[in-house]
Design a protein around this motif. Structure first.
Motif, short mmCIF file in Angstrom:
data_model
loop_
_atom_site.label_atom_id
_atom_site.label_comp_id
_atom_site.label_asym_id
_atom_site.label_seq_id
_atom_site.Cartn_x
_atom_site.Cartn_y
_atom_site.Cartn_z
N ASP A 96 53.99 10.26 43.72
CA ASP A 96 54.42 11.62 43.40
C ASP A 96 55.88 11.63 42.95
OD1 ASP A 96 51.93 12.55 44.04
OD2 ASP A 96 52.50 13.40 45.97
N ILE A 134 52.24 20.82 36.20
CA ILE A 134 51.19 21.71 36.65
C ILE A 134 50.38 20.96 37.70
CG2 ILE A 134 49.14 23.01 35.99
CD1 ILE A 134 50.43 23.31 33.21
N SER A 135 50.45 21.44 38.93
CA SER A 135 49.80 20.75 40.04
C SER A 135 49.66 21.69 41.23
CB SER A 135 50.64 19.54 40.46
OG SER A 135 50.09 18.91 41.58
N ARG A 136 48.66 21.41 42.04
CA ARG A 136 48.50 22.13 43.31
C ARG A 136 48.99 21.29 44.49
NH1 ARG A 136 42.55 24.87 42.56
NH2 ARG A 136 43.17 26.18 40.83
N ASP A 137 49.50 20.11 44.19
CA ASP A 137 49.98 19.20 45.23
C ASP A 137 51.27 19.76 45.83
OD1 ASP A 137 51.12 17.10 46.71
OD2 ASP A 137 50.35 15.58 45.33
N LYS A 138 51.22 20.08 47.10
CA LYS A 138 52.37 20.69 47.79
C LYS A 138 53.58 19.77 47.87
CE LYS A 138 50.08 24.41 49.45
NZ LYS A 138 49.81 25.30 48.38
N SER A 193 56.72 20.53 45.69
CA SER A 193 57.64 21.62 46.03
C SER A 193 58.87 21.10 46.77
CB SER A 193 56.93 22.68 46.89
OG SER A 193 56.57 22.13 48.14
N VAL A 224 57.57 23.47 38.78
CA VAL A 224 56.15 23.27 39.05
C VAL A 224 55.40 24.59 38.91
CG1 VAL A 224 54.45 22.51 40.76
CG2 VAL A 224 56.70 21.45 40.71
N LEU A 225 54.27 24.53 38.24
CA LEU A 225 53.34 25.66 38.18
C LEU A 225 52.06 25.26 38.88
CD1 LEU A 225 53.58 26.89 34.47
CD2 LEU A 225 54.49 27.99 36.51
N SER A 226 51.55 26.14 39.72
CA SER A 226 50.31 25.88 40.42
C SER A 226 49.20 26.67 39.77
CB SER A 226 50.45 26.27 41.89
OG SER A 226 49.25 26.03 42.56
N TRP A 227 48.19 25.97 39.29
CA TRP A 227 47.04 26.63 38.66
C TRP A 227 45.82 26.37 39.45
CZ3 TRP A 227 47.21 25.86 32.65
CH2 TRP A 227 48.24 26.64 32.12
#
Length: 65
Positions: A33, A48-52, A55, A62-65
């Protein structure tokens, strides 16, 4: 069209900065990461990621989609 981004000395320097900052704050994240964050910062990209984990990297957009 897909563009492959190369890892170079600049990427390695960003990696080192991120890893050090995270260690000093006591907030480590996986090395893979950190490499992803480093290359995104180097090329001024929004990740673009949902990986916390991402943050935790202050300089990273970071954009979370």
């Amino acid at each position: 069209k897909v563009k492959v981004l190369s890892i170079d000395n600049t990427t390695a320097e960003e990696y080192g900065k991120i890893k050090t900052a995270l260690m000093l704050r006591g907030r480590p994240i996986p090395d893979n990461d950190i490499w992803i964050a480093a290359i995104a910062i180097q090329y001024e990209l929004t990740l673009i990621s949902r990986d916390k984990h991402f943050s935790e990297v202050n300089e990273l957009e970071v954009l979370s989609w």
